[in-house]
Design an enzyme around this catalytic site. Structure first.
Site, short mmCIF file in Angstrom:
data_model
loop_
_atom_site.label_atom_id
_atom_site.label_comp_id
_atom_site.label_asym_id
_atom_site.label_seq_id
_atom_site.Cartn_x
_atom_site.Cartn_y
_atom_site.Cartn_z
N ASP A 96 0.86 -1.18 0.00
CA ASP A 96 0.00 0.00 0.00
C ASP A 96 0.90 1.23 0.00
O ASP A 96 2.03 1.18 0.49
CB ASP A 96 -0.89 -0.01 1.25
CG ASP A 96 -2.17 0.76 1.04
OD1 ASP A 96 -3.24 0.13 0.95
OD2 ASP A 96 -2.10 2.00 0.93
N LYS A 115 -18.91 -9.93 -13.18
CA LYS A 115 -19.00 -9.30 -11.86
C LYS A 115 -20.17 -8.30 -11.80
O LYS A 115 -20.98 -8.32 -10.88
CB LYS A 115 -17.67 -8.60 -11.55
CG LYS A 115 -17.66 -7.76 -10.34
CD LYS A 115 -17.80 -8.57 -9.08
CE LYS A 115 -18.06 -7.66 -7.89
NZ LYS A 115 -17.81 -8.26 -6.62
N ALA A 162 -37.01 -9.06 2.14
CA ALA A 162 -37.42 -7.65 1.99
C ALA A 162 -36.87 -6.82 3.14
O ALA A 162 -36.66 -7.33 4.24
CB ALA A 162 -38.95 -7.57 1.97
N CYS A 212 -20.86 -2.03 -2.66
CA CYS A 212 -20.83 -2.73 -3.95
C CYS A 212 -22.10 -2.54 -4.79
O CYS A 212 -22.03 -2.02 -5.90
CB CYS A 212 -20.60 -4.20 -3.72
SG CYS A 212 -19.13 -4.49 -2.74
N LYS A 267 -22.83 1.06 -5.98
CA LYS A 267 -21.76 1.53 -6.87
C LYS A 267 -21.76 0.75 -8.19
O LYS A 267 -21.70 1.34 -9.27
CB LYS A 267 -20.42 1.34 -6.15
CG LYS A 267 -19.19 1.64 -6.97
CD LYS A 267 -17.93 1.68 -6.09
CE LYS A 267 -17.41 0.32 -5.70
NZ LYS A 267 -16.63 -0.38 -6.69
C1 UGA Z 1 -22.14 -7.98 -2.30
C2 UGA Z 1 -22.28 -9.38 -2.95
O1 UGA Z 1 -23.17 -10.17 -2.18
C3 UGA Z 1 -20.93 -10.07 -3.04
O2 UGA Z 1 -21.06 -11.29 -3.74
C4 UGA Z 1 -19.96 -9.16 -3.82
O3 UGA Z 1 -18.66 -9.73 -3.88
C5 UGA Z 1 -19.86 -7.83 -3.10
O4 UGA Z 1 -21.17 -7.24 -3.05
C6 UGA Z 1 -18.91 -6.97 -3.91
O5 UGA Z 1 -19.21 -6.65 -5.06
O6 UGA Z 1 -17.79 -6.71 -3.43
P1 UGA Z 1 -21.95 -7.08 0.23
O7 UGA Z 1 -22.12 -5.71 -0.36
O8 UGA Z 1 -20.87 -7.32 1.22
O9 UGA Z 1 -21.72 -8.16 -0.95
O10 UGA Z 1 -23.29 -7.43 0.98
P2 UGA Z 1 -24.59 -8.33 0.75
O11 UGA Z 1 -24.64 -9.34 1.80
O12 UGA Z 1 -24.71 -8.79 -0.64
O13 UGA Z 1 -25.73 -7.26 1.05
C7 UGA Z 1 -25.87 -6.08 0.28
C8 UGA Z 1 -27.11 -5.31 0.69
O14 UGA Z 1 -28.29 -6.00 0.29
C9 UGA Z 1 -27.25 -5.09 2.19
O15 UGA Z 1 -27.71 -3.77 2.42
C10 UGA Z 1 -28.29 -6.12 2.62
O16 UGA Z 1 -29.01 -5.75 3.77
C11 UGA Z 1 -29.18 -6.12 1.38
N1 UGA Z 1 -29.95 -7.38 1.23
C12 UGA Z 1 -29.33 -8.54 0.94
C13 UGA Z 1 -31.33 -7.34 1.33
O17 UGA Z 1 -31.94 -6.27 1.59
N2 UGA Z 1 -32.05 -8.49 1.15
C14 UGA Z 1 -31.44 -9.66 0.88
O18 UGA Z 1 -32.18 -10.67 0.71
C15 UGA Z 1 -30.05 -9.70 0.77
#
Ligand code: UGA
Length: 441
Positions: free
Chosen positions: A30, A206, A254, A262, A265
């Site tokens: 870094d 991705k 829900a 992620c 963005k």
């Molecule tokens: C997400 C993807 O799940 C990963 O596979 C991916 O690698 C990552 O983005 C990335 O691009 O780096 P992450 O952002 O850590 O991972 O979190 P998630 O668990 O996917 O949740 C994202 C959002 O969706 C949260 O706000 C969560 O509360 C919401 N969510 C998720 C829901 O409202 N309902 C669901 O059923 C699932």
């Protein structure tokens, strides 16, 4: 294999530690000396369950080290992972400044053939851009560019890295593919599927995966609105849908809208990429709009439940965009809290991990040490993030602490029947038991 991982943010650190755990020799680099100093002193700058242990183990076994000397790492290593940030610009497009800087640094210090792998989520075409930079600014040595997107979820990143659903490799020559398979050898023997394709397809996989998952969430969030209007129950609807193996049960929870570093963005970036090519990615554009509306709708839900919120105290449990993280980026609690404050509400809040980060975002929030202190004297309790400790609240105690027994559960953590029996007015998302069926619209 000797590997440099450039960028010790979330992705870089998990990737570096994971690759070392696979038996590779890894240098995480870094440009921020303070970060590297901290890491060399065993301090992990991010909150991720299990990351400290895997870092400690691999440092101890001498497969993982941290350095600010990019040039030395580039010269020393055969494979170089680029894991720097690609923050969104004002128009939603990904800012590639840091990726380009790293590519130029690699070009400058190459002393033999190098495998250059993009791990950050990068717009389609970035692999080719890096290739051009390596060719034009390089010193005659060959750099092969590979796209290897990561699919880690915050909160379960270590498990996701060590046991992924698949490994995606986008490359244009056989040697690069063989080297990538060597890097990920333990996964190969676990029979984890490898998707080998060209660089552009890999980059698109991705965005398409995140776009699809975000679509699933926005879809169920709109179904939840329909449930509220029609007197249906979104959890039953989601279960009924998800048992169809073509749909699957995951990502049909829900809630208050998706957040994090992620989905927001990447969905705006893919919409922007489409526009650059003269195409409107209509589903993704709709997902973005729906998500914004759903987040805003949560303010209305709280206001509807309390009535005029001016001067009223709202207790918020959970600030992070999801449990097991300190990450506040695009958290649904941001428009919720700001919206309620604009309407004159006083906010008390607690989160097991994200208070420090939320202090940079909110003004005039009273932070508390646990759920009970937060509820004390409040007019309503809002469950905004489903941390485990909010799933087992002592409800009798909460009821005594609140001015009135009103809970607005934006994560559908509790059973409406039980809450009613416990004497609460309980409002949740898309569940008919607790909401008056509104007039047809
Ligand atoms: C997400 C993807 O799940 C990963 O596979 C991916 O690698 C990552 O983005 C990335 O691009 O780096 P992450 O952002 O850590 O991972 O979190 P998630 O668990 O996917 O949740 C994202 C959002 O969706 C949260 O706000 C969560 O509360 C919401 N969510 C998720 C829901 O409202 N309902 C669901 O059923 C699932």
């Amino acid at each position: 294999m000797e590997i440099a991982v450039i960028g010790t943010g979330y992705v870089g650190l998990v990737t570096g530690a994971g690759l070392a755990d696979f038996g590779n020799d890894v240098i995480c680099c870094d440009i921020d000396p303070a970060k590297i100093d901290a890491l060399n002193n065993g301090l992990i700058p991010i909150y991720e369950p299990g990351l400290d242990k895997i870092v400690e183990r691999n440092v101890h076994e001498k497969r993982l080290r941290f350095s600010i000397d990019l040039a030395e790492a580039i010269r020393h290593c055969r494979a170089i992972f680029i894991a720097v940030g690609t923050p969104p610009k004002a128009n939603g497009a990904a800012d590639l400044r840091y990726v380009e800087d790293v590519a130029r640094t690699i070009a400058q210090h190459m002393n033999g053939p190098k495998l250059v792998i993009t791990k950050s989520t990068v717009p389609i075409g970035t692999g080719r851009l890096i290739e051009r930079i390596l060719d034009e600014s390089g010193n005659g040595h060959k750099g092969s560019v590979v796209s290897n997107p990561e699919f880690l979820r915050e909160g379960s990143a270590i498990e996701d890295f060590l046991k992924p659903d698949r490994v995606v490799i986008g490359a244009s020559d056989k040697e690069s593919i063989a080297l990538m398979k060597e890097i990920y050898a333990p996964l190969h023997s676990l029979e984890i599927p490898f998707v080998v394709t060209n660089v552009e397809s890999s980059e698109l996989i991705k965005y398409a995966a995140n776009g699809f998952l975000a679509t699933k969430i926005s879809f169920i969030n709109e179904v939840a609105v329909m449930c509220e209007l029609l007197g249906a129950n979104v959890q039953d609807v989601a279960r009924g849908m998800g048992l169809d193996s073509r749909i699957g049960p995951k990502f049909l929870q829900a809630g208050p809208g998706f957040g994090g570093s992620c989905f927001p963005k990447d969905t705006s970036a893919v919409a922007d990429i489409a526009r650059q090519y003269g195409y409107e990615f209509e589903i993704i554009e709709a997902v973005l709009r729906v998500n914004k509306n759903i987040k805003q709708r949560m303010v209305g839900k709280v206001v509807d439940a309390i009535g005029d919120v001016r001067g009223k105290t709202v207790a918020i449990l959970g600030l992070a965009f999801k449990p097991e993280t300190d990450d506040m980026r695009d958290s649904p609690t941001i428009p919720l809290i700001k919206g309620l404050q604009e309407k004159g509400a006083v906010i008390r809040a607690y989160d097991p991990g994200a208070i420090e980060n939320s202090k940079k975002i909110f003004e005039n929030v009273i932070y508390c040490g646990d759920a009970y202190e937060t509820a004390d004297g409040a007019d309503a309790l809002v469950i905004a993030t489903e941390w485990n400790e909010f799933r087992a609240l002592k409800l009798e105690r909460i009821k005594k602490l609140l001015k009135q027994p009103l809970i607005i559960d934006l994560r559908n953590v509790y059973d409406p029947q039980r809450m009613k029996a416990e004497g609460f007015t309980y409002i949740s998302v898309g569940r008919s038991e607790d909401i008056r069926v509104r007039e047809r619209v």
